[in-house]
Design an enzyme around this catalytic site. Structure first.
Site, mmCIF file in Angstrom:
data_model
loop_
_atom_site.group_PDB
_atom_site.id
_atom_site.type_symbol
_atom_site.label_atom_id
_atom_site.label_comp_id
_atom_site.label_asym_id
_atom_site.label_seq_id
_atom_site.Cartn_x
_atom_site.Cartn_y
_atom_site.Cartn_z
ATOM 1 N N CYS A 1 0.910 -1.149 0.000
ATOM 2 C CA CYS A 1 0.000 0.000 0.000
ATOM 3 C C CYS A 1 0.939 1.186 0.000
ATOM 4 C CB CYS A 1 -0.959 -0.047 1.190
ATOM 5 S SG CYS A 1 -0.156 -0.356 2.764
ATOM 6 N N LYS B 1 -42.915 -26.823 4.388
ATOM 7 C CA LYS B 1 -42.280 -26.075 3.300
ATOM 8 C C LYS B 1 -41.963 -24.693 3.849
ATOM 9 C CE LYS B 1 -42.941 -24.806 -1.516
ATOM 10 N NZ LYS B 1 -42.743 -23.396 -1.367
ATOM 11 N N ARG C 1 -30.678 -18.036 -6.363
ATOM 12 C CA ARG C 1 -31.390 -18.589 -7.515
ATOM 13 C C ARG C 1 -30.880 -18.041 -8.844
ATOM 14 N NH1 ARG C 1 -36.588 -20.751 -6.216
ATOM 15 N NH2 ARG C 1 -36.860 -20.723 -8.458
ATOM 16 N N ASP D 1 -27.900 -27.853 0.475
ATOM 17 C CA ASP D 1 -29.072 -27.176 -0.071
ATOM 18 C C ASP D 1 -29.999 -26.842 1.095
ATOM 19 O OD1 ASP D 1 -30.784 -26.077 -1.857
ATOM 20 O OD2 ASP D 1 -31.122 -27.906 -3.034
ATOM 21 N N GLY D 2 -30.646 -25.693 1.006
ATOM 22 C CA GLY D 2 -31.526 -25.321 2.115
ATOM 23 C C GLY D 2 -32.273 -24.025 1.897
ATOM 24 N N LYS E 1 -44.490 -30.882 -3.684
ATOM 25 C CA LYS E 1 -44.819 -29.806 -2.745
ATOM 26 C C LYS E 1 -46.324 -29.639 -2.717
ATOM 27 C CE LYS E 1 -44.397 -26.151 -6.189
ATOM 28 N NZ LYS E 1 -43.719 -25.044 -6.758
ATOM 29 N N LYS F 1 -35.360 -13.703 -7.933
ATOM 30 C CA LYS F 1 -35.439 -14.424 -9.206
ATOM 31 C C LYS F 1 -35.251 -13.468 -10.377
ATOM 32 C CE LYS F 1 -38.189 -17.865 -9.832
ATOM 33 N NZ LYS F 1 -39.443 -18.615 -10.026
HETATM 34 N N1 LIG Z 1 -36.659 -29.521 -1.573
HETATM 35 C C1 LIG Z 1 -37.120 -28.772 -0.567
HETATM 36 N N2 LIG Z 1 -37.501 -27.488 -0.819
HETATM 37 C C2 LIG Z 1 -37.946 -26.722 0.221
HETATM 38 C C3 LIG Z 1 -38.038 -27.252 1.530
HETATM 39 N N3 LIG Z 1 -38.520 -26.247 2.338
HETATM 40 C C4 LIG Z 1 -38.704 -25.173 1.581
HETATM 41 N N4 LIG Z 1 -38.367 -25.435 0.290
HETATM 42 C C5 LIG Z 1 -38.431 -24.419 -0.765
HETATM 43 O O1 LIG Z 1 -39.461 -24.731 -1.670
HETATM 44 C C6 LIG Z 1 -39.062 -24.249 -2.941
HETATM 45 C C7 LIG Z 1 -39.905 -24.851 -4.018
HETATM 46 O O2 LIG Z 1 -41.220 -24.444 -3.859
HETATM 47 P P1 LIG Z 1 -41.865 -23.285 -4.744
HETATM 48 O O3 LIG Z 1 -43.142 -22.839 -4.128
HETATM 49 O O4 LIG Z 1 -41.893 -23.757 -6.139
HETATM 50 O O5 LIG Z 1 -40.795 -22.226 -4.496
HETATM 51 P P2 LIG Z 1 -40.678 -20.794 -4.964
HETATM 52 O O6 LIG Z 1 -39.608 -20.200 -4.139
HETATM 53 O O7 LIG Z 1 -41.969 -20.082 -4.983
HETATM 54 O O8 LIG Z 1 -40.092 -21.013 -6.411
HETATM 55 P P3 LIG Z 1 -40.849 -21.019 -7.839
HETATM 56 O O9 LIG Z 1 -41.486 -22.345 -8.025
HETATM 57 O O10 LIG Z 1 -39.769 -20.811 -8.789
HETATM 58 O O11 LIG Z 1 -41.846 -19.915 -7.767
HETATM 59 C C8 LIG Z 1 -37.613 -24.645 -2.988
HETATM 60 O O12 LIG Z 1 -36.919 -23.907 -3.940
HETATM 61 C C9 LIG Z 1 -37.158 -24.346 -1.595
HETATM 62 O O13 LIG Z 1 -36.717 -23.019 -1.564
HETATM 63 C C10 LIG Z 1 -37.615 -28.594 1.748
HETATM 64 O O14 LIG Z 1 -37.649 -29.126 2.848
HETATM 65 N N5 LIG Z 1 -37.165 -29.306 0.665
#
Ligand SMILES: Nc1nc2c(ncn2[C@@H]2O[C@H](COP(=O)(O)OP(=O)(O)OP(=O)(O)O)[C@@H](O)[C@H]2O)c(=O)[nH]1
Length: 690
Positions: free
Chosen positions: A215, A383, A403, A436-437, A559, A633
């Site tokens: 620096c 979810k 995303r 992933d989470g 879902k 997104k």
């Molecule tokens: N696989 C999984 N996904 C989860 C869980 N809990 C929450 N999710 C969320 O659920 C999302 C999918 O559901 P959507 O309702 O399609 O999610 P979104 O965020 O609205 O996404 P879009 O479908 O693109 O609108 C995943 O991307 C995760 O972010 C879990 O236990 N397992």
């Protein structure tokens, strides 16, 4: 030229060491001679010296007492400011304290901390033996057996030297302009510094080459960066890293705010014994250098004004899911990390390399795929409705992957299971573990205190080994054993750990493995658990118990959303008064003719134009209702996803229908046997505990 270079030869500089005297006065003459020729050959008329002036200089040098001779080591401040003040041109003003600041420190690995080399335009202000331009740098390092391959320049100015000089010598020059003075280098610059150094080392061939880091004076910004580098590559504490630097470049960092920022960044409590060294003598007396008329250097890293704390440390009022977490990383680094994700998920990268977010995506439950629950063994979970991130843990940092498939670095710590075992130093921390989470915000019901939490629901790679093909239940168990438990153990026994000053509670978020339950618990989950959750949830996820990790759309991952929460993400556009909704089909915008959207009362629709809007379907009014803007997104849903959501809306699987269906399913032998076995195991375990 060579003779002059030899004159500049210096052994390892030590404090108070005076540069060895030239052997004869002729040597001085030679040095002058070379400098003179250099001026001429560069055609810099403003700094050319006449023959007479040159002779005067030689005479002056001859009159010098040994103590006035040039030094490369630390020397108590000597005033040759008269010379300096007389000759300074506006752009060749010496940085305050520069002359007496030692040129460089000892090597730290392959890093050499240094003050800024000053180009030849400064020669008029510096006595020949005290010059430190790129030539002297190269030479002095060569004498010590070090060949430079890279120079990282942290100054906030381009006036000190011509960057091309390095290139001509085959040395790469990287500029990471850091203001210094009022603030510590920002986190993005630190990431860049780290990346440049690691890339250089990764490509390093024999013989080893060194990196000069400078620096203005080579203490505060340089120290800050080098300490960050040490923290990201060695299992040491901030205190140890600070010491390594200050031993190599005494007195090290001497700005208290820089030291505090390092402890803050690495979530460590500063031990009471750590005291910031005083400003070095050469810097304190540098005010005199200015002769009362020079302004502080515009690139001075040593201003005394208080450095504001790193922004991430400032207390934030209200947390939201749209908050941007972590710090930007260099785009080349992102490309490499994207590649790792694709390899781990066994995806082909395509011609343009990995582009798309590869995370697994569930499909909406409808009357057809509901049958999957009868055919294969499933578990259920809530979810969580927060923000989706994959997370890549490396030894040098932890990266949240959004995303958009962008990576941002967060400072977290993930010890390995064997971290505390002897001889496992290299396995201290996870390195290339991919998770992933969902990031959620928990709000405590009583205090309304918010806490960010990363709920991990899958693990795709562990320490560079892909595990996507293993069944979900194995990945889920490994996640607990390899990632969560070692963290918890270290948290509980932090006082016996390698670094007892680490404070997990200062990390940007908590971490937890998401729970999955037998289908027999779905009623409890819906009626008891979800309403009591301290974060948002918008339905259920049904996870195939022995499924591999399937990137992108996974038809077997289901879902179920509360019917009013079934949603589609559209791109909304408004041109003049015409409102349109778009989806994507094969990477192109698809106009959804006949689809209308309404916005919250009082909202101006044009303010939504160009944005991704998440909409639920109002079947009474036959209209989409905008629920929120999706800043996480960049593109709308695929037309295919839309079709699935519409199907799910049409099928209208209400809570009652779902629960009835599940009650039937769990009576099937496949579930009934398993449920019985698991509850037996549970009873056995609890009686043993009693
Ligand atoms: N696989 C999984 N996904 C989860 C869980 N809990 C929450 N999710 C969320 O659920 C999302 C999918 O559901 P959507 O309702 O399609 O999610 P979104 O965020 O609205 O996404 P879009 O479908 O693109 O609108 C995943 O991307 C995760 O972010 C879990 O236990 N397992």
């Amino acid at each position: 030229m060579i003779a002059s270079m030899d004159l500049n030869a210096s052994p390892e500089p030590e404090e108070d060491e005076v540069f060895p005297e030239p052997q004869s006065e002729e040597d001085n003459v030679l040095e002058e001679h070379v400098d003179y020729n250099e001026h001429v050959s560069h055609g810099e008329s403003a700094v050319q010296i006449s023959r007479r002036e040159r002779e005067e200089r030689i005479q002056r040098l001859r009159r010098q007492r040994p103590d006035d001779r040039p030094s490369y080591g630390y020397q108590p401040a000597q005033r040759d400011d008269g010379y300096q003040a007389k000759r300074q041109r506006p752009n060749s003003k010496l940085p305050p304290g520069w002359l007496d600041c030692p040129n460089f420190g000892q090597e730290i690995g392959c890093l050499i901390p240094s003050k800024v080399p000053l180009g030849e335009s400064f020669n008029d202000c510096i006595l020949p033996g005290r010059r430190y331009s790129f030539r002297q740098v190269i030479h002095q390092q060569r004498v010590l057996g070090r060949k430079l391959g890279l120079v990282i320049d942290l100054t906030n100015s381009s006036r000190y030297y011509n960057f091309n000089e390095w290139k001509k010598e085959g040395i790469k020059h990287v500029k990471i302009a850091c203001k210094g003075r009022d603030s510590v280098p920002d986190n993005e610059s630190v990431n860049k510094f780290f990346y440049e150094v690691s890339q250089f080392l990764a490509r390093q061939k024999q013989p080893k080459k060194y990196i000069l880091v400078h620096c203005t004076h080579g203490h505060n910004r340089t120290g800050f960066m080098i300490i960050h580098y040490l923290m990201r590559t060695l299992p040491i504490s901030v205190t140890q890293a600070i010491k390594i630097f200050s031993d190599a470049r005494p007195p090290g960092i001497y700005k208290p705010d820089y030291i505090d920022a390092l402890y803050n960044f690495y979530h460590e409590k500063k031990p009471d014994m750590v005291v910031c060294p005083p400003t070095p003598e050469w810097k304190r007396s540098s005010d005199l250098d200015l002769n009362g008329d020079a302004l502080p250097d515009d690139d001075d890293d040593d201003g005394d004004s208080a450095a504001p704390l790193d922004e991430s440390q400032e207390t934030q009022l209200v947390m939201t899911n749209d908050d941007i977490l972590g710090d930007k990383v260099p785009s080349d680094q992102e490309v490499a990390m994207r590649q790792f994700c694709y390899q781990s998920l066994k995806l082909p990268a395509g011609v343009r390399g990995p582009q798309q977010f590869p995370g697994s995506h569930p499909v909406s439950l409808n009357r057809d795929n509901l049958q999957l629950l009868r055919q294969r063994y499933y578990y259920a979970t809530w979810k969580a409705d927060g923000t989706r991130y994959m997370m890549l843990i490396t030894m040098d940092g932890c990266y949240l992957i959004d995303r958009h498939f962008n990576f941002r670095r967060v400072q977290m710590r993930f010890p390995c299971r064997h971290a505390n075992e002897k001889g496992m130093a290299e396995k201290m921390y996870h390195h290339f573990t991919l998770l992933d989470g969902e990031m959620v915000i928990d709000t405590m019901p009583d205090s309304q205190k918010q806490e960010r939490r990363y709920l991990i629901y899958d693990m795709m790679a562990i320490n560079q080994v892909s595990i996507v093909e293993r069944p979900f239940y194995e990945r889920w168990k490994m996640l607990e054993k390899e990632v969560i438990e070692p963290r918890n153990i270290e948290r509980q026994h932090i006082y016996q750990s390698q670094n007892p000053y680490y404070r997990y509670d200062l990390e940007p978020f908590r971490v937890r493995r998401k729970d999955f339950w037998l289908l027999s618990t779905v009623t409890k989950l819906l009626k008891g658990f979800i309403p009591k959750l301290s974060h948002a949830a918008d339905g259920l996820i049904f996870q195939g118990w022995d499924d591999p990790y399937v990137p992108r759309t996974h038809e077997g991952l289901l879902k179920w959303k509360y019917p009013e929460m079934n949603s589609v993400d559209f791109l909304f556009e408004m041109v003049d008064d015409r409102q349109s909704l778009f989806l994507y089909e094969r990477g192109k915008k698809k106009l959804m003719e006949g689809n209308r959207v309404v916005f919250p009362e009082g909202a101006d629709p044009s303010s939504y134009s160009g944005k991704i809007v998440e909409c639920s379907w109002d079947s009474e009014e036959d209209v989409w209702v905008c629920m929120r803007v999706r800043t996480d997104k960049g593109t709308p849903n695929e037309f295919n996803t839309y079709k699935k959501v519409m199907r799910s809306i049409r099928d209208n699987i209400t809570e009652d229908i779902l629960l009835n269906e599940i009650n039937e399913i769990i009576r099937l032998p496949m579930y009934a046997d398993r449920i019985q076995n698991e509850s037996k195991a549970h009873q056995h375990n609890s009686s043993r505990r009693r």
